[in-house]
Design a protein around this motif. Sequence first.
Motif, PDB file in Angstrom:
ATOM      1  N   LYS A 123       0.987  -1.235  -0.008  1.00  0.00           N
ATOM      2  CA  LYS A 123      -0.102  -0.043  -0.035  1.00  0.00           C
ATOM      3  C   LYS A 123       0.845   1.308   0.037  1.00  0.00           C
ATOM      4  N   ALA A 124       1.891   1.308   0.624  1.00  0.00           N
ATOM      5  CA  ALA A 124       2.767   2.299   0.720  1.00  0.00           C
ATOM      6  C   ALA A 124       3.602   2.722  -0.469  1.00  0.00           C
ATOM      7  N   ALA A 125       3.764   1.546  -1.288  1.00  0.00           N
ATOM      8  CA  ALA A 125       4.225   1.737  -2.682  1.00  0.00           C
ATOM      9  C   ALA A 125       3.460   2.347  -3.631  1.00  0.00           C
ATOM     10  N   GLN A 126       2.158   2.045  -3.658  1.00  0.00           N
ATOM     11  CA  GLN A 126       0.731   2.417  -4.199  1.00  0.00           C
ATOM     12  C   GLN A 126       0.942   4.142  -3.839  1.00  0.00           C
ATOM     13  N   GLN A 127       0.764   4.203  -2.905  1.00  0.00           N
ATOM     14  CA  GLN A 127       0.787   5.499  -2.389  1.00  0.00           C
ATOM     15  C   GLN A 127       1.801   6.505  -2.901  1.00  0.00           C
ATOM     16  N   LEU A 128       2.784   6.012  -2.950  1.00  0.00           N
ATOM     17  CA  LEU A 128       4.217   6.733  -3.185  1.00  0.00           C
ATOM     18  C   LEU A 128       4.422   6.942  -4.736  1.00  0.00           C
ATOM     19  N   GLY A 129       3.801   5.856  -5.569  1.00  0.00           N
ATOM     20  CA  GLY A 129       4.100   5.777  -6.791  1.00  0.00           C
ATOM     21  C   GLY A 129       5.350   5.155  -7.319  1.00  0.00           C
ATOM     22  N   ILE A 130       5.761   3.913  -6.492  1.00  0.00           N
ATOM     23  CA  ILE A 130       6.997   3.364  -6.605  1.00  0.00           C
ATOM     24  C   ILE A 130       6.645   1.894  -6.819  1.00  0.00           C
ATOM     25  N   THR A 131       7.730   1.042  -6.814  1.00  0.00           N
ATOM     26  CA  THR A 131       7.396  -0.583  -6.908  1.00  0.00           C
ATOM     27  C   THR A 131       7.392  -0.761  -5.550  1.00  0.00           C
ATOM     28  N   PRO A 132       6.913  -1.965  -5.076  1.00  0.00           N
ATOM     29  CA  PRO A 132       6.995  -2.668  -3.832  1.00  0.00           C
ATOM     30  C   PRO A 132       8.670  -3.121  -3.603  1.00  0.00           C
ATOM     31  N   ALA A 133       9.292  -3.424  -4.576  1.00  0.00           N
ATOM     32  CA  ALA A 133      10.622  -3.843  -4.467  1.00  0.00           C
ATOM     33  C   ALA A 133      11.617  -2.645  -4.118  1.00  0.00           C
ATOM     34  N   ALA A 134      11.316  -1.326  -4.603  1.00  0.00           N
ATOM     35  CA  ALA A 134      11.762  -0.126  -4.175  1.00  0.00           C
ATOM     36  C   ALA A 134      11.601   0.224  -2.571  1.00  0.00           C
ATOM     37  N   VAL A 135      10.338  -0.065  -2.268  1.00  0.00           N
ATOM     38  CA  VAL A 135       9.943  -0.085  -0.866  1.00  0.00           C
ATOM     39  C   VAL A 135      10.717  -0.699   0.062  1.00  0.00           C
ATOM     40  N   SER A 136      10.961  -2.081  -0.309  1.00  0.00           N
ATOM     41  CA  SER A 136      11.636  -3.202   0.504  1.00  0.00           C
ATOM     42  C   SER A 136      13.373  -2.662   0.442  1.00  0.00           C
ATOM     43  N   LEU A 137      13.549  -2.222  -0.606  1.00  0.00           N
ATOM     44  CA  LEU A 137      15.284  -1.988  -0.602  1.00  0.00           C
ATOM     45  C   LEU A 137      15.419  -0.558   0.347  1.00  0.00           C
ATOM     46  N   ALA A 138      14.538   0.344   0.410  1.00  0.00           N
ATOM     47  CA  ALA A 138      14.635   1.400   1.124  1.00  0.00           C
ATOM     48  C   ALA A 138      14.458   0.882   2.818  1.00  0.00           C
ATOM     49  N   LEU A 139      13.806   0.173   2.854  1.00  0.00           N
ATOM     50  CA  LEU A 139      13.529  -0.390   4.458  1.00  0.00           C
ATOM     51  C   LEU A 139      14.863  -1.061   4.771  1.00  0.00           C
ATOM     52  N   ARG A 140      15.364  -1.954   3.770  1.00  0.00           N
ATOM     53  CA  ARG A 140      16.658  -2.460   4.111  1.00  0.00           C
ATOM     54  C   ARG A 140      17.902  -1.603   4.469  1.00  0.00           C
ATOM     55  N   ARG A 141      17.746  -0.554   3.657  1.00  0.00           N
ATOM     56  CA  ARG A 141      18.849   0.447   3.681  1.00  0.00           C
ATOM     57  C   ARG A 141      18.641   1.256   5.188  1.00  0.00           C
ATOM     58  N   LEU A 142      17.350   1.537   5.310  1.00  0.00           N
ATOM     59  CA  LEU A 142      17.220   2.298   6.584  1.00  0.00           C
ATOM     60  C   LEU A 142      17.509   1.266   7.995  1.00  0.00           C
ATOM     61  N   GLN A 143      17.128   0.113   7.768  1.00  0.00           N
ATOM     62  CA  GLN A 143      17.537  -0.825   8.716  1.00  0.00           C
ATOM     63  C   GLN A 143      19.058  -0.628   9.081  1.00  0.00           C
ATOM     64  N   SER A 144      19.750  -0.848   7.993  1.00  0.00           N
ATOM     65  CA  SER A 144      21.357  -0.906   8.062  1.00  0.00           C
ATOM     66  C   SER A 144      21.744   0.142   9.264  1.00  0.00           C
ATOM     67  N   HIS A 145      21.087   1.263   9.241  1.00  0.00           N
ATOM     68  CA  HIS A 145      21.582   2.401  10.182  1.00  0.00           C
ATOM     69  C   HIS A 145      21.174   1.975  11.526  1.00  0.00           C
ATOM     70  N   TYR A 146      20.315   1.083  11.852  1.00  0.00           N
ATOM     71  CA  TYR A 146      19.982   1.032  13.259  1.00  0.00           C
ATOM     72  C   TYR A 146      20.217  -0.630  13.752  1.00  0.00           C
ATOM     73  N   GLN A 147      20.803  -0.804  14.906  1.00  0.00           N
ATOM     74  CA  GLN A 147      20.724  -2.107  15.409  1.00  0.00           C
ATOM     75  C   GLN A 147      19.624  -2.770  15.804  1.00  0.00           C
ATOM     76  N   GLU A 148      18.565  -2.155  16.297  1.00  0.00           N
ATOM     77  CA  GLU A 148      17.413  -2.738  16.829  1.00  0.00           C
ATOM     78  C   GLU A 148      16.597  -3.038  15.554  1.00  0.00           C
ATOM     79  N   ALA A 149      15.928  -4.182  15.543  1.00  0.00           N
ATOM     80  CA  ALA A 149      14.847  -4.429  14.292  1.00  0.00           C
ATOM     81  C   ALA A 149      13.788  -3.454  14.306  1.00  0.00           C
ATOM     82  N   LEU A 150      13.431  -3.236  13.269  1.00  0.00           N
ATOM     83  CA  LEU A 150      12.471  -2.036  12.922  1.00  0.00           C
ATOM     84  C   LEU A 150      11.110  -2.680  12.505  1.00  0.00           C
ATOM     85  N   PHE A 151      11.185  -3.985  11.864  1.00  0.00           N
ATOM     86  CA  PHE A 151       9.835  -4.491  11.369  1.00  0.00           C
ATOM     87  C   PHE A 151      10.076  -5.930  11.802  1.00  0.00           C
ATOM     88  N   VAL A 152       9.118  -6.571  12.048  1.00  0.00           N
ATOM     89  CA  VAL A 152       8.806  -8.004  12.042  1.00  0.00           C
ATOM     90  C   VAL A 152       7.835  -8.615  10.986  1.00  0.00           C
TER      91      VAL A 152
END
Length: 315
Positions: free
Chosen positions: A29-58
């Motif tokens: 749904k986030a991808a649809q709202q932003l007008g990008i692909t779900p793969a791009a959203v997943s990549l962005a979340l992985r990049r964001l996670q790399s900056h934090y030690q604690e898990a952001l999503f389960v």
Amino acid sequence: MGSKGGDKDFDYNLIKIFGAVISAGNAAKAAQQLGITPAAVSLALRRLQSHYQEALFVRGKNGLLPTDRAIDLHRDFQQVIELLNGTFLAKNRREEAAQITVMGSDIVESYYLSQLHDIDVFEQVLINHFSSRNIAREQMIERIFTSQCDLVISTEPIARPGIENQLIDSFKSFVCICASSHMLSQLTQLTLHQFYTSRHALFQMNINHSPGINERVLVKNTSYHHGQRMIGYCSDSIHGLVSVVERTSLIALMPLKMALFFKNQRKYDIKLVLPPPELMIRPIQIHASWKYNDKNISVINDIVSRLHTLSSFRR
């Protein structure tokens, strides 16, 4: 492992995608709202996670679920964004703070907001009301997060991170209303036979849903009656419904406080008759929902407090 200290390589565009996933509830749904692909959203979340030690999503049954750390981080990001926006909008901030957009059914405008007329709120605040008729629940939530709407008033709280809810009213007692000239108007209470052989008018908030109050009526002892009510009129306008009842042979089941309001305050020529004692009617609760860091939070708190106070006086 996440990096320690400040990170000069941090891409601040990740904050927008992260916020969209939190608000939308999942990456698709986030991808649809932003007008990008779900793969791009997943990549962005992985990049964001790399900056934090604690898990952001389960991963849950319906997709990604934000952890407590993610929710805290989202709030921190939102506060920073609000501060940045404040530097761009400082000139008009005072004028904007005096406005609020409310979304709800016709009952919100006709019953709740109309009772603020004795208070100086309209001298202090510009209240914009827009009907939630035929607007999906997810669309209302999206409008809150995108600041198209400040306050939603409905029969259900919005259970989403970043949304605050408050119960402002509860309808526990119900009556049947009918025209003063109706043959049932002289009665104190209806029998089950009279209730089920009469044609009913029902308030229906959304064309895509069955009338809500019809689902709330239960018979304590099913040996008395196995039928359903006969519906003669449905409307998404509470004023329209009461007006039709006033001029026809239809009856309507309505919360007692609301029926008294239309009879005594709006001067509709209607009579109030108790429903059959065999019926058990579930209470209807009214909730206010808003984004916890809305730029108009002080106005929201004031309006919600006033509405809650009004409902308390009408118990």
